[in-house]
Design an enzyme around this catalytic site. Structure first.
Site, mmCIF file in Angstrom:
data_model
loop_
_atom_site.group_PDB
_atom_site.id
_atom_site.type_symbol
_atom_site.label_atom_id
_atom_site.label_comp_id
_atom_site.label_asym_id
_atom_site.label_seq_id
_atom_site.Cartn_x
_atom_site.Cartn_y
_atom_site.Cartn_z
ATOM 1 N N SER A 238 0.840 -1.191 0.000
ATOM 2 C CA SER A 238 0.000 0.000 0.000
ATOM 3 C C SER A 238 0.876 1.243 0.000
ATOM 4 O O SER A 238 2.096 1.162 0.036
ATOM 5 C CB SER A 238 -0.916 0.000 1.217
ATOM 6 O OG SER A 238 -0.144 0.262 2.371
ATOM 7 N N LYS A 239 0.207 2.370 -0.047
ATOM 8 C CA LYS A 239 0.888 3.663 -0.115
ATOM 9 C C LYS A 239 1.980 3.803 0.950
ATOM 10 O O LYS A 239 3.040 4.367 0.699
ATOM 11 C CB LYS A 239 -0.123 4.795 0.079
ATOM 12 C CG LYS A 239 -0.562 5.423 -1.222
ATOM 13 C CD LYS A 239 0.522 6.318 -1.795
ATOM 14 C CE LYS A 239 0.175 6.879 -3.150
ATOM 15 N NZ LYS A 239 1.094 6.620 -4.202
ATOM 16 N N ARG A 240 1.678 3.277 2.124
ATOM 17 C CA ARG A 240 2.648 3.505 3.202
ATOM 18 C C ARG A 240 3.961 2.762 2.970
ATOM 19 O O ARG A 240 4.954 3.012 3.636
ATOM 20 C CB ARG A 240 2.005 3.183 4.555
ATOM 21 C CG ARG A 240 2.182 1.787 5.086
ATOM 22 C CD ARG A 240 1.191 1.470 6.182
ATOM 23 N NE ARG A 240 0.444 0.280 5.797
ATOM 24 C CZ ARG A 240 0.910 -0.954 5.942
ATOM 25 N NH1 ARG A 240 2.095 -1.154 6.476
ATOM 26 N NH2 ARG A 240 0.199 -1.979 5.562
ATOM 27 N N GLY A 242 5.632 3.223 0.411
ATOM 28 C CA GLY A 242 6.366 4.050 -0.548
ATOM 29 C C GLY A 242 5.748 3.931 -1.923
ATOM 30 O O GLY A 242 4.560 3.670 -2.049
#
Ligand code: GLU
Length: 460
Positions: A238-240, A242
């Site tokens: 996911s986005k977290r 990177g």
């Protein structure tokens, strides 16, 4: 053997992410390995979420990855009549029927099934009602009551599902739009696709699609479902974690070869070999040895591969790739100048962004800010050496690598000095940095006029 035709079928509801990118690479490699065709289809029937800018972005990412496709690009939104013609055919042959149950009715049926501990599904109420078209009506596939749907997945192996598990799925929505499964089967058949290789988020659609192939009398392709890519913590990427979109890696200055090599290895192996040229991949990738377990993303390995490709790619090609990044730094360096700088900096740069930042220091006339670590070398003694060498450099008959190296060497020898008394101040004056390539190389890359200008600037 029949000509191998693969396809990649992204929905333009976002940028191409690395999972999709990897699927596209696999499909491309399979087609290229067998001398077949790789087709690209934009699945844009969801007009609410599909956007042209995402189609453009996906195409740009495909090109950046080096994935060329054969034939015309297909847009599903332009084939609606074709899908409806197939739906009509299925109604005529008795494989599909009109249904006027409202979404609430269907939800109630599901509820009843759930309460009985069965799989929630449509109960077939309209199967025998002989309804025709009408407002708010959908068309459903008549799924056989019994039997098993069996296929050999290229990645997951043997898969079998009871037909009784499946819903009479909708083929045509109330608004006249085909559903995903209807459109995909029609397209894959019409495009002659022999191998449907896609993400395993679609594995549950495959038995439904097989029923459609059978109902339409189409020959089945080979199916394969590749597992998703997990984050370094083995959780869903996911986005977290990177960057996730291919375009983000591009913007971060990664080399496409590094990302391709990395992604391929993340779901496929050939012994314990890690580095593969594109030609080697085409030669070796035959669709076997695909990993059925989800692999975790490893940013360090990607960096390692990137450093490798940065070192191994011909300087002219690196110069071409780094040029837009240098421009973004506001520097205007010609291709030739960049090509000369590549060997000086590529060993120390992790990516094209870093490389461009180093190269931007070489722009003629630039007012380079001196970093603190470097400024401390610009003492009176340091400046004394700079002044003396300035005259020597100005008088050199040739301003080339060997003359410059010899001149500095002589100056150090004759003065009974140590190189570290001379090199760091010179470097600080020239590029404002405490570290960097050998000073004579820096001088040579800057050229005589620019070198003297920079030295004078420090002396004045
Ligand atoms: N359009 C689908 C997606 O982006 C892929 C469909 C397929 O490959 O069959 O997930």
């Amino acid at each position: 053997m029949k000509k191998v035709i693969t396809r990649f079928a992204p929905s333009p509801t976002g940028h191409l992410h690395i999972g999709g990118g990897r699927t596209a690479i696999f499909c491309w490699l399979l087609a290229r390995h067998f001398g077949g065709e790789f087709r690209l289809r934009i699945e844009d029937t969801d007009s609410e979420r599909s956007r042209q800018e995402y189609t453009d972005s996906i195409l740009a990412s495909m090109k950046w990855l080096g994935l060329d496709w054969d034939g015309e690009l297909t847009y599903q939104s332009r084939r609606l009549d074709i899908y409806n013609a197939y739906v009509d055919k299925l109604i005529e042959s008795g494989h599909a029927y009109w249904c006027d149950c409202s979404p609430e009715d269907v939800e109630a049926m599901r509820e009843v099934a759930r309460a009985k501990g069965e799989k929630p599904r449509y109960n077939g109420r309209c199967r025998e009602r002989g309804l025709g078209p009408g407002k708010g009506r959908v068309v459903r596939l008549r799924v056989p009551d019994e039997g098993r749907i069996v296929f050999e997945d290229m990645v997951k192996g043997h898969i079998a599902v009871d037909a009784a598990e499946l819903d009479d799925m909708v083929l045509r929505r109330a608004d006249g739009m085909p559903t995903y499964n209807m459109a995909v089967v029609a397209d894959d058949h019409d495009m002659g696709v022999t191998h449907v290789l896609r993400g395993d988020d679609h594995v549950s659609n495959t038995p439904k699609q097989i029923l459609l192939y059978q109902a339409l009398g189409f020959e089945l392709p080979t199916f394969g479902h590749v597992p998703m890519i997990l984050g370094p913590d083995k959780q869903k990427l996911s986005k977290r974690h990177g960057a996730r979109a291919v375009i983000e890696y591009e913007q971060d200055g990664l080399l496409p070869q590094a990302l391709v090599n990395y992604l391929v290895r993340l779901g496929w192996s050939h012994g314990d070999q890690e580095i593969f040229s594109l030609n080697e991949l085409v030669e070796l990738f035959d669709g076997t040895s695909l990993n059925s377990a989800a692999a975790a993303f490893d940013p360090e390995k990607l960096q390692w591969l990137n450093a490798h490709y940065l070192r191994e790619t011909p300087p002219a090609r690196v110069a071409e790739m780094v040029a837009p990044f240098v421009e973004r730094q506001g520097a205007g360096l010609g291709r030739e100048a960049l090509e000369k700088l590549v060997p000086l900096y590529r060993e120390r740069a992790a990516n094209l962004v870093d490389l461009a930042a180093d190269m931007a220091l070489y722009q003629s006339g630039a007012d380079i800010a001196c970093e603190e670590k470097a400024a401390k070398f610009l003492t009176d003694e340091g400046k004394g050496h700079i002044a003396a060498l300035r005259e020597i450099f100005a008088a050199l008959p040739e301003f080339d690598e060997s003359s410059l190296e010899a001149a500095i060497h002589d100056y150090v020898e004759k003065g009974g000095l140590k190189f570290k008394q001379v090199g760091p101040p010179l470097r600080a004056a020239l590029i404002g940095r405490a570290g960097g390539p050998s000073v004579h190389l820096t001088l040579c890359a800057l050229g005589r006029e620019e070198s003297l200008r920079r030295l004078d600037r420090v002396l004045s």
